[in-house]
Every structure is written in structure tokens, then in C-alpha cells.
Write an enzyme that holds these catalytic residues in place. Structure first.
Site, PDB file in Angstrom:
ATOM      1  N   GLU A 122      12.021 -55.941  82.596  1.00 51.56           N
ATOM      2  CA  GLU A 122      13.171 -56.000  81.690  1.00 51.56           C
ATOM      3  C   GLU A 122      13.000 -55.066  80.509  1.00 51.56           C
ATOM      4  OE1 GLU A 122      13.717 -60.067  80.466  1.00 51.56           O
ATOM      5  OE2 GLU A 122      14.630 -60.643  82.373  1.00 51.56           O
ATOM      6  N   GLU A 144      15.734 -61.821  88.981  1.00 51.29           N
ATOM      7  CA  GLU A 144      15.276 -62.963  88.184  1.00 51.29           C
ATOM      8  C   GLU A 144      16.483 -63.679  87.602  1.00 51.29           C
ATOM      9  OE1 GLU A 144      11.909 -62.365  85.299  1.00 51.29           O
ATOM     10  OE2 GLU A 144      13.253 -63.483  83.962  1.00 51.29           O
TER      11      GLU A 144
HETATM   12  C1  IDC Z   1       8.774 -66.532  80.057  1.00 48.33           C
HETATM   13  C2  IDC Z   1       8.029 -67.716  80.633  1.00 48.33           C
HETATM   14  C3  IDC Z   1       7.215 -68.374  79.554  1.00 48.33           C
HETATM   15  C4  IDC Z   1       6.287 -67.334  78.930  1.00 48.33           C
HETATM   16  C5  IDC Z   1       7.097 -66.146  78.430  1.00 48.33           C
HETATM   17  C6  IDC Z   1       6.213 -65.031  77.905  1.00 48.33           C
HETATM   18  O1  IDC Z   1       8.963 -68.605  81.214  1.00 48.33           O
HETATM   19  O2  IDC Z   1       6.467 -69.449  80.072  1.00 48.33           O
HETATM   20  O3  IDC Z   1       5.590 -67.921  77.840  1.00 48.33           O
HETATM   21  O4  IDC Z   1       7.872 -65.616  79.493  1.00 48.33           O
HETATM   22  O5  IDC Z   1       6.912 -64.281  76.984  1.00 48.33           O
HETATM   23  C7  IDC Z   1      12.638 -63.359  81.053  1.00 48.33           C
HETATM   24  C8  IDC Z   1      11.363 -62.765  81.409  1.00 48.33           C
HETATM   25  C9  IDC Z   1      10.319 -63.799  81.745  1.00 48.33           C
HETATM   26  C10 IDC Z   1      10.441 -65.004  80.802  1.00 48.33           C
HETATM   27  C11 IDC Z   1      11.794 -65.666  81.064  1.00 48.33           C
HETATM   28  C12 IDC Z   1      12.030 -66.905  80.219  1.00 48.33           C
HETATM   29  O6  IDC Z   1      11.463 -61.820  82.460  1.00 48.33           O
HETATM   30  O7  IDC Z   1       9.054 -63.224  81.619  1.00 48.33           O
HETATM   31  O8  IDC Z   1       9.424 -65.899  81.134  1.00 48.33           O
HETATM   32  N1  IDC Z   1      12.848 -64.681  80.832  1.00 48.33           N
HETATM   33  O9  IDC Z   1      11.974 -66.586  78.853  1.00 48.33           O
HETATM   34  N2  IDC Z   1      13.780 -62.732  80.855  1.00 48.33           N
HETATM   35  C13 IDC Z   1      14.701 -63.609  80.490  1.00 48.33           C
HETATM   36  C14 IDC Z   1      14.125 -64.872  80.469  1.00 48.33           C
END
Ligand code: IDC
Length: 434
Positions: free
Chosen positions: A272, A359
Site C-alpha cells: 500500500e 486485501e
Molecule cells: C495491521 C494489522 C495490525 C498491525 C498493523 C501494523 O492488522 O495487527 O499492528 O497492521 O501497522 C492495511 C495494511 C495492513 C494493516 C491493516 C489493518 O495493509 O498491514 O494491518 N490495513 O490496519 N491497510 C489497511 C488496513
């Protein structure tokens, strides 16, 4: 291989004995990454979207206020509450990541020992299990207009689960885990999320050899099970993929060279792009990384992230890359992103852009907060309409809404319904409708 398995098994037993741990206790290392990452993320956002990093388009619905979301987005507090056992045992963050990776590989070893089936690059033996698998039926995929098509030129749709970060949760890179996702969850694809910057990520102190080994194990398990597998270079707090471009080039060169004859491996070259990363900078990065993969594998399907956490898909539609077999990713979190992002998706596909939802979550963009199944259903209807492939975030037992396993569940496969979170129950039912 045997030596490696043995070594990892002994390590794993040692860790389990010393720390009395597995599953959710691997979860977080606040000192090492995620809370800092969340803070950096919030700091660098435009003012109007500071409440929650990835919402940008639409505010969360009632019940998920901006301040709620902000605190969910900042996982520091929860992270501290679920300190990894390695920390409790006094290990440094680096040691924690390494031991986690090692034990995950050990868990995976039960599957690795059975690697006797042919790979998709080879002809499956008639009558073997492999002859019936999804990848055996569909073979090498390609992009035709806005469609993903199979070896016969027929439209094909991939769907399945994304791992959480494999540094945090290596235990789910496992043959039995993927078998359960294939047979009980009815999925045909799995995504391996390799973080670059968070929690001893690939480019920020993680053991690159351990992480590559986990990725290879994951590809091998998916291959043996006849599933497609997405190798996800999971940039996030590093914002612009050019920040760790040299690592990306080295990583994709090695993996694509090893798997050049496989027809089930899909490369996602940046998760992203966000913050200051523009579509031009992503294009420039893709212009360097895609040829590296193409040198080994002329026609693998490659996924490219779009700016603003994969929401600015319109920018890709206005100015697509000049490579074949490329798809552009859109990500949504149903409790945050609704009509506006959906119409952006429709416009892009109507304009002929091949889109892959690599995702999504039913909850809000923090990965936490309440699920909004009504919005999630609307998303599913739209994805059905355009036959768009979709991968759900995330396969783990972390205490957050988007994790599909309950936080108390330590099993890595063959889960009962009781062991699934609300998200897990919903998405499994969704997959089973196919
Ligand atoms: C989140 C995980 C969380 C972790 C975090 C790290 O769910 O446990 O602590 O990342 O920064 C994304 C991202 C994905 C995120 C997810 C939810 O690609 O890595 O995971 N998210 O925040 N994009 C939108 C949402």
C-alpha cells in the site's frame, strides 16, 4: 531440508519449553515497530484524515468515532498488553523475531516432509490428487482486458485469506493451515504478507534469510495443495516503495528465479503506497522491479499497489503501466470505505483497468473496531458483478477484529466454528458460497 527441519523443531521445542508459549503470545513487540509505525503514519497524514490513517475517503460510521478509530489505529496499548513471551523471557526484539520465524518454520515442517507431489510447472500424474486441484485445472493465469483468465482463456477468480505479517505469525505458514483453508474454507489462493518496515521487517532488521525461507515454505505448501499464492511485499509505514527498492529488487530476483517454472505464483510488488507516495513514484518503482521478475518469468501475473493505501485506483486507470499481465490493487475496509470507493472501483473497471482486491476487511481501516457486514455485503455484490478476485485480511489469532481466529485459539489448522472470530465465521461462509 531434513537437517533444517530438525534444527527448527528442536529450537521450537526449546522455545515452547522455556516460554510456555505459542499462538497469540507471539503477537506484538511494541518497542520494535507497530506502535511507532502507527504514530509515524498518523503524523504524516493530511489533517482531515489524521483520525485514522487509511480511511481518507469516508469517515467511519456511527459507533466507530474518529477518536475510537484513532486509538485503534495506535496499537501501542493493546500491543503492550499482549507482550510476546520472548519479551517476557527477556529477549531482545531481534531475538524475538528470529525465534518466532524459526518456530514457525518448525511448525511448517510437518507439511514440508510430505513434499512429494509434482509442482504446477510439471504435468500432474493422471489420477493423482494434484490432477484435480484448482491450479491443475487453471494453470498459468494471464490478464485479458480487465479480466484475469486461466490457461484456456476462461475468466477465473481467486479468493482466499492473507496471512498477517509472517514475522509476527510464522506459525500459520504451514501445510495444514493452507489445507484447512482449501478444504474447509473452500479457498483457492493464499497471500503471504512480508512486511518490509514493521516489527523486524525484511528491510528493518529482520532476518532476511529466515523470512525468505518462510516465504519459500509458504509457496511450496500452496503449490503442493494446488493453490495460487501471492507473494506480498508489504510496504506500509515506509510509504513509498522506492524507500526499500534495492531490497525489493534482490528479493524478487531471487524468488522469481527459484519459481520461474511455477504457474501458481503471483507477485505483489508493493502492498500500500501511502502518505507522500505518488502514482508516478509507484510507476517508476514498478518500471524497475517488474523487468527483474520478467527476466526470470516472462508472464507471471504481477499486482501493483495504488496510492493512498490502494484507494487511488483512478490514477492507475488514467495512466496504466506498459507491461502485460499486470493488475492494480484496490483495498477496502467495509466499516470505513463505502459508496465513494465502490464507485471509484466501478469507474476504473468500466475504463478497462484490471483490478485485484488483494486485501480487504469487514471492519474499519485500523483492522479493528466493529464489523460492518451490511457494507461488506455490498462490496461482495460489486466484486461478484465484475468477477474481481479478493483476499481477506487476516489469518491470525490476534486480539483485533480483522483476525479470523479467536485470540484464545492456539490451533493452526482444522478450526471448529467455536474457534473462529465473528470475522472468521462470516468470511468462511462467504467463501463456501462458491
Ligand atoms: C495491521 C494489522 C495490525 C498491525 C498493523 C501494523 O492488522 O495487527 O499492528 O497492521 O501497522 C492495511 C495494511 C495492513 C494493516 C491493516 C489493518 O495493509 O498491514 O494491518 N490495513 O490496519 N491497510 C489497511 C488496513
Amino acid at each position: 531440508m531434513k537437517t533444517k527441519c530438525l534444527l527448527f523443531s528442536s529450537l521450537s521445542i526449546l522455545i515452547l519449553t522455556c516460554c510456555g508459549t505459542s499462538g497469540s503470545t507471539y503477537a506484538e513487540n511494541p518497542a520494535a515497530g507497530s506502535s511507532t509505525a502507527a504514530v509515524q503514519e498518523a503524523d504524516s497524514l493530511p489533517e482531515d484524515s489524521q483520525a485514522s490513517g487509511r480511511e481518507s475517503l469516508e469517515a467511519p460510521p456511527s459507533g466507530s468515532s474518529a477518536s475510537d478509530t484513532a486509538s485503534q489505529e495506535h496499537p501501542g496499548a493493546t500491543d503492550t498488553a499482549s507482550l510476546p513471551a520472548a519479551d517476557a523471557a527477556g529477549s531482545s526484539p531481534d531475538t524475538a523475531a528470529d525465534t518466532n520465524a524459526a518456530s514457525g518454520t518448525a511448525d511448517g515442517a510437518s507439511g514440508a516432509a510430505d513434499h512429494t507431489l509434482p509442482h504446477p510447472g510439471q504435468a500432474p500424474a493422471p489420477g493423482s490428487d494434484q490432477a484435480e486441484t484448482f491450479t491443475a485445472l487453471h494453470g498459468a493465469l494471464a490478464v485479458d482486458g480487465s479480466d484475469l483468465v486461466d490457461q484456456n482463456g476462461d475468466s477465473v477468480r481467486l479468493y482466499g485469506m492473507s496471512t498477517h505479517g509472517i514475522t509476527w505469525f510464522p506459525q500459520y505458514v504451514n501445510y495444514d493451515t493452507f489445507r484447512t483453508l482449501r478444504d474447509d474454507w473452500n479457498t483457492n489462493c493464499v497471500r503471504l504478507a512480508l512486511y518490509t518496515a514493521e516489527y523486524n521487517g525484511y528491510s528493518t532488521g529482520g532476518s532476511q534469510e529466515e523470512l525468505k525461507s518462510l516465504v519459500k515454505d509458504g509457496i511450496d505448501y500452496a503449490t503442493d495443495l494446488g493453490m495460487y499464492v501471492i507473494v506480498d511485499w508489504h510496504i506500509l509505514s515506509d510509504q513509498d516503495p522506492n524507500v526499500h527498492k534495492e531490497d525489493a529488487i534482490g528479493f524478487f530476483r531471487e524468488i522469481s528465479s527459484l519459481y520461474k517454472d511455477y504457474t501458481n505464483v503471483i507477485y505483489e510488488i508493493c502492498n500500500e503506497p501511502n502518505g507522500y507516495a505518488t502514482w508516478d513514484s509507484v510507476k517508476s518503482y514498478a518500471g524497475e522491479v517488474i523487468p527483474v521478475i520478467r527476466e526470470n518469468d516472462e508472464d507471471a501475473v504481477i499486482l501493483v499497489g495504488t496510492p493512498m493505501w490502494c484507494q487511488n485506483i483512478d490514477q492507475a486507470a488514467d495512466s496504466p503501466l506498459e507491461f502485460d499481465n499486470v493488475m492494480y490493487t484496490l483495498h477496502f475496509y467495509a466499516a470505513t470505505h463505502t459508496d465513494e470507493l465502490r464507485s471509484r472501483l466501478e469507474n476504473a473497471v468500466d475504463a478497462g483497468l484490471p483490478v485485484f482486491v488483494s486485501e480487504f476487511g469487514m471492519c474499519d481501516a485500523s483492522g479493528n473496531g466493529g464489523n460492518n457486514f451490511e457494507q461488506a455485503e455490498k462490496w461482495m455484490e460489486l466484486l461478484d458483478k465484475y468477477n474481481i478476485s479478493f483476499i481477506c485480511w487476516n489469518l491470525a489469532n490476534k486480539a483485533e477484529t480483522s483476525s479470523v481466529l479467536k485470540s484464545g485459539c492456539e490451533k493452526i489448522s482444522d478450526w471448529t466454528e467455536d474457534e473462529l472470530s465473528e470475522s472468521g465465521l462470516w468470511i468462511r461462509e462467504r467463501f463456501k458460497m462458491f
